[in-house]
Design an enzyme around this catalytic site. Structure first.
Site, PDB file in Angstrom:
ATOM      1  N   CYS A  85       1.434   4.199  -2.803  1.00  0.00           N
ATOM      2  CA  CYS A  85       1.283   5.623  -2.480  1.00  0.00           C
ATOM      3  C   CYS A  85       2.461   6.420  -3.040  1.00  0.00           C
ATOM      4  CB  CYS A  85       1.193   5.822  -0.970  1.00  0.00           C
ATOM      5  SG  CYS A  85      -0.378   5.310  -0.245  1.00  0.00           S
ATOM      6  N   ARG A  95       0.838  -1.207   0.000  1.00  0.00           N
ATOM      7  CA  ARG A  95       0.000   0.000   0.000  1.00  0.00           C
ATOM      8  C   ARG A  95       0.873   1.257   0.000  1.00  0.00           C
ATOM      9  NH1 ARG A  95      -4.256   2.482  -1.733  1.00  0.00           N
ATOM     10  NH2 ARG A  95      -2.457   3.534  -2.584  1.00  0.00           N
TER      11      ARG A  95
END
Length: 208
Positions: A169, A165
């Site tokens: 980002c 994740r």
């Protein structure tokens, strides 16, 4: 031997204790003299208990090779703490240092778009492409952000760990990808995890 088990892996609650470990990570571990998150700690255990090459796993792309097992283990371990409330330790100097570094990284602006983590997750009511984005600077947190990973990503049909994740980002910010288990990603996890104190873990979750 690579067929050895991880039953003696200490995730912070003692060898083999899984329940409650996830909601207290990242944390400091004396044997590595580092603050580690769940995934980097699992790789340490895979190296010390099973003989795997930690550096090789760290260089493996997400969704391939032993990274598949790291994500699967992280998902199961997170599920064992589902419903428990985050309470990351900050008693050790390295844990407090990791939090402060993570805070600086979270607000650091750069790259061609002059983005930072805070660009999307630093205020209430932020909305991008019809998605409500959680404010990860709040303390106590609401559990929607940090507390919801690992999660199944419907958009590409994969389980995403926190390391993946964060990697994505950085991609969205047009930054270079961080290394797996890097000090920066673990510091970010510490910052967001401490801010999530009191929030109930809902991992594994489902994300669009």
């Amino acid at each position: 031997p690579k067929n050895a088990t991880l039953e003696a892996c200490d995730l912070g609650k003692g060898p083999g204790v899984v329940k409650g470990a996830f909601v207290e990570l990242p944390r400091y571990f004396a044997d590595t003299n580092k603050v580690q998150d769940l995934e980097s700690r699992l790789v340490t255990c895979m190296a010390t208990l099973q003989g795997f090459d930690a550096a090789a796993i760290a260089k493996t792309d997400f969704g391939k090779g032993e990274q598949v097992n790291v994500t699967a283990l992280a998902t199961w371990i997170a599920a064992e703490s589902r419903g428990l409330r985050f309470n990351l330790p900050q008693g050790h100097a390295e844990e407090r240092k990791s939090y402060e570094i993570g805070k600086r990284v979270f607000f650091f602006r750069g790259g061609p778009m002059d983005f930072s983590c805070a660009s999307c997750h630093g205020v209430d009511g932020q909305r991008i492409r019809l998605q409500d984005l959680p404010n990860l600077t709040k303390n106590p947190g609401d559990g929607v952000g940090f507390a919801a990973w690992p999660a199944y990503r419907v958009s590409n049909g994969q389980m995403w760990s926190m390391q993946l994740r964060l990697n994505d980002c950085y991609r969205q910010q047009r930054f270079p990808f961080p290394g797996f288990g890097s000090d920066a990603t673990i510091a970010l996890g510490t910052y967001m995890g401490v801010n999530a104190k009191g929030a109930a873990s809902i991992a594994p979750a489902i994300k669009r």
